[in-house]
Design a protein around this motif. Structure first.
Motif, PDB file in Angstrom:
ATOM      1  N   PHE A 170       4.140  -3.257   5.021  1.00  0.00           N
ATOM      2  CA  PHE A 170       4.889  -4.459   4.658  1.00  0.00           C
ATOM      3  C   PHE A 170       4.534  -5.583   5.621  1.00  0.00           C
ATOM      4  O   PHE A 170       4.216  -5.341   6.781  1.00  0.00           O
TER       5      PHE A 170
ATOM      6  N   ASP B 115       6.777 -10.475   2.863  1.00  0.00           N
ATOM      7  CA  ASP B 115       7.361  -9.677   1.777  1.00  0.00           C
ATOM      8  C   ASP B 115       8.884  -9.688   1.788  1.00  0.00           C
ATOM      9  O   ASP B 115       9.515  -9.217   0.839  1.00  0.00           O
TER      10      ASP B 115
ATOM     11  N   ARG C 191      10.938 -10.965  -1.261  1.00  0.00           N
ATOM     12  CA  ARG C 191      10.762 -10.105  -2.439  1.00  0.00           C
ATOM     13  C   ARG C 191      11.512  -8.778  -2.246  1.00  0.00           C
ATOM     14  O   ARG C 191      12.131  -8.268  -3.178  1.00  0.00           O
ATOM     15  N   VAL C 192      11.471  -8.234  -1.026  1.00  0.00           N
ATOM     16  CA  VAL C 192      12.208  -7.001  -0.729  1.00  0.00           C
ATOM     17  C   VAL C 192      13.693  -7.217  -0.975  1.00  0.00           C
ATOM     18  O   VAL C 192      14.365  -6.385  -1.592  1.00  0.00           O
TER      19      VAL C 192
ATOM     20  N   ILE D  86      11.544  -4.555   8.061  1.00  0.00           N
ATOM     21  CA  ILE D  86      10.079  -4.595   8.126  1.00  0.00           C
ATOM     22  C   ILE D  86       9.604  -4.474   9.571  1.00  0.00           C
ATOM     23  O   ILE D  86       8.627  -3.775   9.857  1.00  0.00           O
TER      24      ILE D  86
ATOM     25  N   HIS E 142       9.079  -0.861  11.075  1.00  0.00           N
ATOM     26  CA  HIS E 142       8.081   0.060  10.535  1.00  0.00           C
ATOM     27  C   HIS E 142       6.995   0.443  11.537  1.00  0.00           C
ATOM     28  O   HIS E 142       6.681   1.631  11.688  1.00  0.00           O
TER      29      HIS E 142
ATOM     30  N   ALA F 233       4.539  -0.493   1.406  1.00  0.00           N
ATOM     31  CA  ALA F 233       4.822  -1.306   0.226  1.00  0.00           C
ATOM     32  C   ALA F 233       3.994  -0.777  -0.935  1.00  0.00           C
ATOM     33  O   ALA F 233       2.843  -0.376  -0.750  1.00  0.00           O
TER      34      ALA F 233
ATOM     35  N   GLU G 152       2.227  -1.956  -4.180  1.00  0.00           N
ATOM     36  CA  GLU G 152       1.732  -3.198  -4.779  1.00  0.00           C
ATOM     37  C   GLU G 152       0.836  -2.855  -5.964  1.00  0.00           C
ATOM     38  O   GLU G 152       0.007  -1.944  -5.878  1.00  0.00           O
TER      39      GLU G 152
ATOM     40  N   LEU H  91       4.307  -7.020  -5.432  1.00  0.00           N
ATOM     41  CA  LEU H  91       5.057  -5.998  -4.715  1.00  0.00           C
ATOM     42  C   LEU H  91       6.118  -5.465  -5.666  1.00  0.00           C
ATOM     43  O   LEU H  91       6.912  -6.244  -6.218  1.00  0.00           O
TER      44      LEU H  91
ATOM     45  N   CYS I 110       8.697   0.530  -2.712  1.00  0.00           N
ATOM     46  CA  CYS I 110       8.483   1.092  -1.380  1.00  0.00           C
ATOM     47  C   CYS I 110       8.380   2.610  -1.497  1.00  0.00           C
ATOM     48  O   CYS I 110       9.063   3.218  -2.318  1.00  0.00           O
TER      49      CYS I 110
ATOM     50  N   SER J  50       8.183   6.033   1.361  1.00  0.00           N
ATOM     51  CA  SER J  50       8.280   6.332   2.786  1.00  0.00           C
ATOM     52  C   SER J  50       8.248   7.827   3.054  1.00  0.00           C
ATOM     53  O   SER J  50       8.593   8.634   2.194  1.00  0.00           O
TER      54      SER J  50
ATOM     55  N   TYR K 113      11.453   6.871  -2.143  1.00  0.00           N
ATOM     56  CA  TYR K 113      10.873   5.673  -2.736  1.00  0.00           C
ATOM     57  C   TYR K 113      11.931   4.916  -3.511  1.00  0.00           C
ATOM     58  O   TYR K 113      12.975   5.453  -3.860  1.00  0.00           O
TER      59      TYR K 113
END
Length: 108
Positions: free
Chosen positions: A21, A25, A28-29, A58, A61, A74, A76, A83, A86, A88, A103
């Motif tokens: 990320f 972003d 948008r997040v 962010i 991370h 992210a 995409e 985007l 997510c 992880s 996710y």
């Protein structure tokens, strides 16, 4: 400024780019993760999503990845560069070679 010892990777599939990320972003997040339907399906996403929370999230991370305690990427779309969500890894156990995958995908 301390430079990271390990950099979060970028992964490519036919349709997607899984990438670190960026601060850009954050807006948008906040929109995607803050949607009521997305927040309702996760344990840790607040609704409403507060201003400034995406930037803070962010910024966590890279330090987590450097400690090998988490990886957040992210999602995409390769074609449009949009985007959309997510993915992880958390609860990383190097000794057991295990982690939990989580996710979320935006409602749009």
């Amino acid at each position: 400024m301390k430079h990271p010892t390990r950099l979060i990777p970028t992964l490519h599939t036919d349709r997607l780019i899984l990438r670190p990320f960026k601060e850009a972003d954050a807006e948008r997040v906040q929109v995607l993760a803050g949607h009521r339907d997305v927040a309702a399906t996760t344990a840790n996403l607040p609704h409403p999503y507060p201003d400034g929370a995406a930037e803070s999230w962010i910024n966590m991370h890279q330090p987590a990845f450097e400690k090998l305690s988490g990886l957040v990427l992210a999602i995409e779309l390769k074609a449009s560069k949009d985007l959309i969500g997510c993915v992880s890894l958390t609860g990383i156990s190097q000794s057991d070679s295990k982690a939990e995958v989580g996710y979320w995908i935006g409602v749009e």
